[in-house]
Motif scaffolding. Structure first.
Motif, PDB file in Angstrom:
ATOM      1  N   LEU A  29       7.333 -21.597  -1.695  1.00 20.91           N
ATOM      2  CA  LEU A  29       6.119 -20.875  -1.316  1.00 20.91           C
ATOM      3  C   LEU A  29       5.854 -20.895   0.189  1.00 20.91           C
ATOM      4  O   LEU A  29       5.090 -20.082   0.699  1.00 20.91           O
ATOM      5  CB  LEU A  29       4.913 -21.431  -2.068  1.00 20.91           C
ATOM      6  N   ALA A  30       6.499 -21.801   0.909  1.00 18.54           N
ATOM      7  CA  ALA A  30       6.345 -21.854   2.366  1.00 18.54           C
ATOM      8  C   ALA A  30       7.245 -20.834   3.065  1.00 18.54           C
ATOM      9  O   ALA A  30       7.170 -20.672   4.277  1.00 18.54           O
ATOM     10  CB  ALA A  30       6.653 -23.262   2.870  1.00 18.54           C
ATOM     11  N   TYR A  34       5.966 -15.324   0.867  1.00 14.20           N
ATOM     12  CA  TYR A  34       4.885 -16.038   0.196  1.00 14.20           C
ATOM     13  C   TYR A  34       4.027 -16.866   1.140  1.00 14.20           C
ATOM     14  O   TYR A  34       2.943 -17.282   0.795  1.00 14.20           O
ATOM     15  CB  TYR A  34       5.461 -16.938  -0.906  1.00 14.20           C
ATOM     16  N   THR A  35       4.504 -17.086   2.354  1.00  7.43           N
ATOM     17  CA  THR A  35       3.808 -17.951   3.299  1.00  7.43           C
ATOM     18  C   THR A  35       2.403 -17.477   3.636  1.00  7.43           C
ATOM     19  O   THR A  35       1.539 -18.272   3.969  1.00  7.43           O
ATOM     20  CB  THR A  35       4.651 -18.140   4.575  1.00  7.43           C
ATOM     21  N   SER A  36       2.139 -16.171   3.515  1.00  9.07           N
ATOM     22  CA  SER A  36       0.799 -15.660   3.808  1.00  9.07           C
ATOM     23  C   SER A  36      -0.221 -16.154   2.777  1.00  9.07           C
ATOM     24  O   SER A  36      -1.413 -16.141   3.025  1.00  9.07           O
ATOM     25  CB  SER A  36       0.795 -14.130   3.837  1.00  9.07           C
ATOM     26  N   GLY A  37       0.277 -16.580   1.615  1.00 10.74           N
ATOM     27  CA  GLY A  37      -0.603 -17.124   0.593  1.00 10.74           C
ATOM     28  C   GLY A  37      -1.263 -16.113  -0.313  1.00 10.74           C
ATOM     29  O   GLY A  37      -1.871 -16.464  -1.298  1.00 10.74           O
ATOM     30  N   TYR A  58       3.021  -6.595  -1.053  1.00  5.91           N
ATOM     31  CA  TYR A  58       2.488  -6.865   0.273  1.00  5.91           C
ATOM     32  C   TYR A  58       2.612  -5.551   1.048  1.00  5.91           C
ATOM     33  O   TYR A  58       3.575  -5.346   1.789  1.00  5.91           O
ATOM     34  CB  TYR A  58       3.299  -7.971   0.954  1.00  5.91           C
ATOM     35  N   PRO A  59       1.668  -4.618   0.851  1.00  7.70           N
ATOM     36  CA  PRO A  59       1.813  -3.284   1.445  1.00  7.70           C
ATOM     37  C   PRO A  59       1.959  -3.277   2.966  1.00  7.70           C
ATOM     38  O   PRO A  59       2.726  -2.484   3.499  1.00  7.70           O
ATOM     39  CB  PRO A  59       0.535  -2.561   1.022  1.00  7.70           C
ATOM     40  N   ALA A  60       1.251  -4.141   3.664  1.00 11.24           N
ATOM     41  CA  ALA A  60       1.354  -4.161   5.127  1.00 11.24           C
ATOM     42  C   ALA A  60       2.767  -4.495   5.587  1.00 11.24           C
ATOM     43  O   ALA A  60       3.231  -4.011   6.615  1.00 11.24           O
ATOM     44  CB  ALA A  60       0.355  -5.148   5.721  1.00 11.24           C
ATOM     45  N   GLU A  61       3.464  -5.318   4.791  1.00 12.14           N
ATOM     46  CA  GLU A  61       4.848  -5.689   5.115  1.00 12.14           C
ATOM     47  C   GLU A  61       5.860  -4.793   4.419  1.00 12.14           C
ATOM     48  O   GLU A  61       7.055  -4.970   4.566  1.00 12.14           O
ATOM     49  CB  GLU A  61       5.113  -7.151   4.735  1.00 12.14           C
ATOM     50  N   GLN A  62       5.395  -3.863   3.587  1.00 14.93           N
ATOM     51  CA  GLN A  62       6.239  -2.970   2.800  1.00 14.93           C
ATOM     52  C   GLN A  62       7.191  -3.750   1.896  1.00 14.93           C
ATOM     53  O   GLN A  62       8.371  -3.459   1.791  1.00 14.93           O
ATOM     54  CB  GLN A  62       7.017  -2.012   3.702  1.00 14.93           C
TER      55      GLN A  62
END
Length: 98
Positions: A29-30, A34-37, A58-62
């Motif tokens: 998860l780190a 997934y790090t954004s939580g 995670y749409p902002a990261e596509q």
């Protein structure tokens, strides 16, 4: 305490032997993404004898992710799709008898 597991990534675009990674839940998860939580889009897909499909985005990261969880809640497979990337990973857990 979380159980350790081995992660076998397979990237179809790369023609090399997959590398096995050994880590535990917090270590997994780190790592990205997934790090954004927080995934901003979460949905439950099909549930069947192999387990339940969980869909994350995670749409902002596509980035879009499909996780297959076993009936006991452990992760079994992950498919991650991002621009120019397709990563398929399989989770293997140590035999509790060993």
């Amino acid at each position: 305490m979380t159980s350790p597991f081995r992660l076998l990534p397979q990237c179809p675009a790369h023609r090399r032997e997959p590398k096995t990674l050994s880590l535990d839940g917090p270590g997994f998860l780190a790592a990205e993404p997934y790090t954004s939580g927080r995934a901003t889009v979460v949905d439950q897909g099909e549930t069947g004898p192999e387990g339940t499909t969980v869909l994350l985005a995670y749409p902002a990261e596509q980035i879009e992710i499909r996780l297959l969880t076993a009936p006991d809640g452990s992760l079994r497979r992950e498919t991650l799709v991002a621009p120019n990337h397709l990563v398929e990973r399989t989770f293997h857990y140590p035999d509790p008898e060993r």
